[in-house]
Write a protein that holds these residues in place. Structure first.
Motif, PDB file in Angstrom:
ATOM      1  N   UNK A   1      33.966  17.674  19.369  1.00 47.31           N
ATOM      2  CA  UNK A   1      33.972  18.073  17.955  1.00 47.31           C
ATOM      3  C   UNK A   1      32.669  17.668  17.274  1.00 47.31           C
ATOM      4  N   UNK A   2      32.065  16.583  17.731  1.00 45.87           N
ATOM      5  CA  UNK A   2      30.763  16.199  17.197  1.00 45.87           C
ATOM      6  C   UNK A   2      29.712  17.255  17.480  1.00 45.87           C
ATOM      7  N   UNK A   3      29.802  17.887  18.658  1.00 45.66           N
ATOM      8  CA  UNK A   3      28.889  18.987  18.963  1.00 45.66           C
ATOM      9  C   UNK A   3      29.166  20.179  18.067  1.00 45.66           C
ATOM     10  N   UNK A   4      30.438  20.485  17.899  1.00 46.10           N
ATOM     11  CA  UNK A   4      30.806  21.648  17.089  1.00 46.10           C
ATOM     12  C   UNK A   4      30.380  21.475  15.639  1.00 46.10           C
ATOM     13  N   UNK A   5      30.419  20.247  15.156  1.00 41.96           N
ATOM     14  CA  UNK A   5      30.003  19.984  13.782  1.00 41.96           C
ATOM     15  C   UNK A   5      28.516  20.253  13.601  1.00 41.96           C
ATOM     16  N   UNK A   6      27.731  19.900  14.620  1.00 44.66           N
ATOM     17  CA  UNK A   6      26.275  20.098  14.535  1.00 44.66           C
ATOM     18  C   UNK A   6      25.858  21.522  14.900  1.00 44.66           C
ATOM     19  N   UNK A   7      26.615  22.166  15.773  1.00 44.53           N
ATOM     20  CA  UNK A   7      26.283  23.510  16.226  1.00 44.53           C
ATOM     21  C   UNK A   7      27.543  24.358  16.169  1.00 44.53           C
ATOM     22  N   UNK A   8      27.726  25.129  15.107  1.00 48.17           N
ATOM     23  CA  UNK A   8      28.952  25.918  14.920  1.00 48.17           C
ATOM     24  C   UNK A   8      29.218  26.925  16.031  1.00 48.17           C
ATOM     25  N   UNK A   9      28.214  27.222  16.861  1.00 49.47           N
ATOM     26  CA  UNK A   9      28.464  28.149  17.966  1.00 49.47           C
ATOM     27  C   UNK A   9      29.226  27.480  19.116  1.00 49.47           C
ATOM     28  N   UNK A  10      29.400  26.162  19.032  1.00 52.04           N
ATOM     29  CA  UNK A  10      30.192  25.432  20.026  1.00 52.04           C
ATOM     30  C   UNK A  10      31.673  25.601  19.697  1.00 52.04           C
ATOM     31  N   UNK A  11      32.435  26.139  20.638  1.00 52.32           N
ATOM     32  CA  UNK A  11      33.859  26.398  20.422  1.00 52.32           C
ATOM     33  C   UNK A  11      34.686  25.485  21.317  1.00 52.32           C
TER      34      UNK A  11
END
Length: 453
Positions: A215-225
């Motif tokens: 989720x930390x990745x998704x927060x920084x990069x919205x293309x991460x699902x």
């Protein structure tokens, strides 16, 4: 006194604690470890921070031995990572035990000398025969008066498939499926997950760890699902005891995972039992459930569905295992995850851990079979009792007293450090809230897996 040694299998936290207990009792032990160093399994989740404090992660007998060698004890109120647990405790402990610990040595089988499983005669008089395979390919045999199997379950993770068997196509898709919490501090690993679609399967603490990290990745990069696939009908109890958890860091993990879900960083799919994994024309994966539902366009699958014991090399000794949990039959009712959490497991020791084969005991995570609720302190008490019994002190063996922290759910790991409780690699604290949770003993299986730490 029996001149033959007690063989301990595994140089992890419980195996080394067993050797320390046996040493105090005046019994000779030999520890055989398949890996090249103490805590080899833990080295695969170095990045995970345990949700037990240092004070709960050091065996009393090990501490006494280490103190004799001038050990610099870490702050008991801090939470180590897997690396710190290994480097600051397990490696010094193995060094203190000296030549009793033999690395790069795999136990390939155990039998009664001169007897296969079927033969009754001599089973109570002949020693145990331990077959070994060294790193250089040579084979050896050692005779023993007793065996403490503390080999753990880390090497045998449960599959993605919802029936306990690999889903159709799971093996073929193995390059995109991992069965450990990914180390997102590693730039290469982080790149594999950034901007991709990852499915996290499982509902224990390891799964919570993974969704918090991703989720930390998704927060920084919205293309991460991220899709969280849960077999149960809802995820409410998966978040654990929260503020009521007597292991604060474990409770904090559940709260952080719930916050990630509430913030919309991942999609939750409940009641999803994976039946098949297939590759679609784009080269990505599609997961199909027993009910015919699909999770499409998947790049990575992180399968964190628990562990199970490897019993293949125990085929020639007489075991009494529960048919459901694959734990010793006397212990299984006490640890059934349908009934118990970490904090409601009854005290137990040698009596519950011995097998019909005289002198053979299960200990540590291996003793819990498929149950996911193990704490390191439980294992330390187990081997204290076993050592007492082997030394003939049956009163001490039966005197098992252990109060465990309550939670409601057990079994996982955490990766992040809260500023106030983070401990540096030098063992110094940098601040202090309850911070970062961890594995299942391991972790520690935890690793990071299915141990409460």
């Amino acid at each position: 006194m029996n001149p033959l040694p007690v063989v301990v299998i595994g140089a992890g936290p419980i195996g080394l604690a067993a050797a320390a207990e046996l040493r105090e009792r005046g019994l000779t032990s030999l520890v055989f470890e398949r890996g090249g160093a103490a805590g080899t399994a833990i080295s695969e989740w170095n990045h995970v921070r345990l949700f037990s404090r240092w004070s709960e992660l050091v065996s009393p007998a090990a501490r006494r031995l280490l103190d004799q060698n001038g050990w610099d004890s870490p702050d008991g109120e801090t939470y180590p990572t897997g690396r710190q647990w290994r480097e600051h405790y397990l490696e010094p402990l193995a060094a203190a035990l000296g030549d009793l610990v033999q690395f790069d040595t795999e136990v390939s089988g155990i039998a009664r000398r001169g007897r296969d499983l079927v033969v009754d005669a001599g089973r109570d008089t002949e020693p145990l025969s331990i077959h070994l395979r060294r790193h250089d390919g040579t084979e050896d045999r050692v005779l023993a008066q007793a065996v403490v199997d503390a080999s753990g379950t880390w090497g045998t993770p449960n599959p993605l498939g919802g029936e306990g068997l690999p889903a159709l196509g799971e093996v073929a898709a193995g390059s995109a499926i991992r069965y450990r919490v990914p180390d997102l501090d590693d730039p290469t690993v982080r790149a594999q997950f950034t901007g991709t679609h990852t499915v996290v399967a499982g509902s224990g603490h390891s799964a919570l760890t993974a969704i918090v990290a991703l989720s930390g990745l998704a927060e920084k990069d919205p293309s991460t699902r991220i899709t969280w696939a849960v077999r149960r009908g809802n995820v409410g109890s998966a978040f654990g005891g929260g503020d009521a958890d007597q292991l604060p860091a474990r409770g904090a993990l559940g709260l952080r995972a719930k916050k990630a879900v509430d913030a919309g960083f991942l999609r939750v799919v409940t009641g999803f039992r994976t039946a098949a994994v297939s590759t679609i024309p784009s080269g990505r994966l599609r997961l199909t459930s027993d009910a015919g539902e699909h999770i499409q366009d998947v790049d990575n699958v992180v399968t964190l569905t628990g562990f199970r014991p490897d019993l293949s090399w125990l085929s020639e000794i007489r075991l009494a295992l529960d048919p459901v949990l694959q734990a010793p039959v006397e212990l299984a009712p006490l640890i059934d995850p349908n009934v118990h959490s970490c904090g409601t497991v009854y005290p137990h020791g040698a009596k519950e851990l011995r097998h019909p084969e005289q002198g053979v005991y299960s200990a540590g995570m291996k003793s819990y079979g498929r149950a996911p609720t193990f704490l390191a302190m439980t294992g330390y008490e187990q081997v204290r009792s076993i050592a007492a019994e082997l030394a003939g002190d049956h009163e001490a063996a039966a005197r098992v007293e252990l109060i465990l922290p309550e939670t409601g759910v057990c079994g996982g790991a955490g990766v992040f450090d809260e500023p106030d409780t983070a401990e540096t690699d030098t063992g110094k604290t940098e601040g202090g809230c309850c911070g970062a949770p961890t594995p299942e003993l391991i972790t520690l299986s935890a690793p990071p897996g299915n141990t409460c730490g």
